[in-house]
Write a protein that holds these residues in place. Structure first.
Motif, PDB file in Angstrom:
ATOM      1  N   SER A 108       0.746  -1.118   0.582  1.00  0.00           N
ATOM      2  CA  SER A 108       0.246   0.341  -0.097  1.00  0.00           C
ATOM      3  C   SER A 108       1.045   0.971  -0.292  1.00  0.00           C
ATOM      4  N   ARG A 109       0.827   2.268  -0.522  1.00  0.00           N
ATOM      5  CA  ARG A 109       1.073   4.076  -0.359  1.00  0.00           C
ATOM      6  C   ARG A 109       0.839   4.107   0.529  1.00  0.00           C
ATOM      7  N   VAL A 110       0.508   3.638   1.842  1.00  0.00           N
ATOM      8  CA  VAL A 110       0.792   4.177   3.419  1.00  0.00           C
ATOM      9  C   VAL A 110       2.039   3.885   3.388  1.00  0.00           C
ATOM     10  N   THR A 111       2.157   2.426   3.576  1.00  0.00           N
ATOM     11  CA  THR A 111       3.166   1.311   4.629  1.00  0.00           C
ATOM     12  C   THR A 111       4.266   2.094   3.328  1.00  0.00           C
ATOM     13  N   GLU A 113       4.862   4.842   1.874  1.00  0.00           N
ATOM     14  CA  GLU A 113       5.454   6.032   2.485  1.00  0.00           C
ATOM     15  C   GLU A 113       6.102   5.861   3.480  1.00  0.00           C
ATOM     16  N   TRP A 114       5.037   5.202   4.838  1.00  0.00           N
ATOM     17  CA  TRP A 114       6.046   5.166   5.998  1.00  0.00           C
ATOM     18  C   TRP A 114       7.533   4.435   5.720  1.00  0.00           C
ATOM     19  N   ASP A 117      10.289   7.389   5.212  1.00  0.00           N
ATOM     20  CA  ASP A 117      10.521   8.347   5.849  1.00  0.00           C
ATOM     21  C   ASP A 117      11.695   8.250   6.437  1.00  0.00           C
ATOM     22  N   GLU A 141       4.155  -5.606  11.314  1.00  0.00           N
ATOM     23  CA  GLU A 141       2.597  -4.857  12.028  1.00  0.00           C
ATOM     24  C   GLU A 141       3.288  -4.482  13.409  1.00  0.00           C
ATOM     25  N   TRP A 145      -4.560  -3.410  12.592  1.00  0.00           N
ATOM     26  CA  TRP A 145      -5.876  -2.754  12.623  1.00  0.00           C
ATOM     27  C   TRP A 145      -7.273  -3.372  13.139  1.00  0.00           C
TER      28      TRP A 145
END
Length: 188
Positions: A108-111, A113-114, A117, A141, A145
């Motif tokens: 995923s894009r979220v993972t 980008e995390w 960083d 992880e 969630w």
């Protein structure tokens, strides 16, 4: 007729980093196809290949592209990663001296980008940046969630059920009091 003031935003076309033309992209693709690493001379090719091998051992089909300097916009790196990813598939990490761009067809894009960083700002240390990126992707992880959502849903159901139970008991008690009061008045 008056002009319309409707604003329409159109996405900008993908833009490769300055200095990378279509022929430069083809060169990168040939280099990546060889060993999943495309880096300029003087960069640690063997170190980057080791990072790719480690990522693949964790089930991450990684390819790494290193470009010298920093482009005009960090989004150019993501655009380059996307162009490489369209042809190579898997996950593509593009590194410049201080920035990171990624593409993946499975993460995923979220993972991404995390993990980006943590890999940024390594002053051209591409092996270190790539290692940090892979370490964060391979890290299990820490927060489930699904488990958190399940606990919240179950808690909500129990709270609603408990409130309903209290309300029913209170209504029965009030009804019993009314019946008792009516019977007492009838006796009097």
């Amino acid at each position: 007729m008056a002009p319309s003031h409707t604003s329409v935003f159109t996405p900008m076309a993908a833009e490769l980093p300055p200095g990378i033309s279509d022929s430069g992209l083809r060169t990168i693709l040939v280099d990546v196809a060889d060993n999943h690493v495309a880096a300029p001379k003087g960069k640690d090719q063997a170190g980057l290949e080791a990072v790719v091998a480690d990522a693949r051992s964790h089930g991450i089909p990684l390819s790494i592209v290193v470009i010298p300097g920093n482009p005009g916009h960090d989004s150019n790196l993501r655009d380059l990663a996307t162009e490489v990813g369209k042809r190579e598939h898997g996950t593509v990490l593009v590194l410049s001296d201080d920035w990171v761009g990624t593409y993946s067809d499975s993460i995923s894009r979220v993972t991404l980008e995390w993990a980006e960083d943590y890999a940024k700002g390594r002053q051209g240390e591409s092996v270190e940046s790539a290692r940090v990126f892979v370490d964060h992707l391979a890290e299990p992880e820490s927060v489930s969630w699904t488990a958190i959502t399940s606990v919240i849903v179950v808690g909500t159901v129990l709270a609603v059920g408990g409130l309903h139970w209290v309300k029913v008991r209170r209504a029965r008690a009030e009804a019993a009091d009314v019946v008792g009061a009516s019977a007492a008045r009838a006796v009097d």
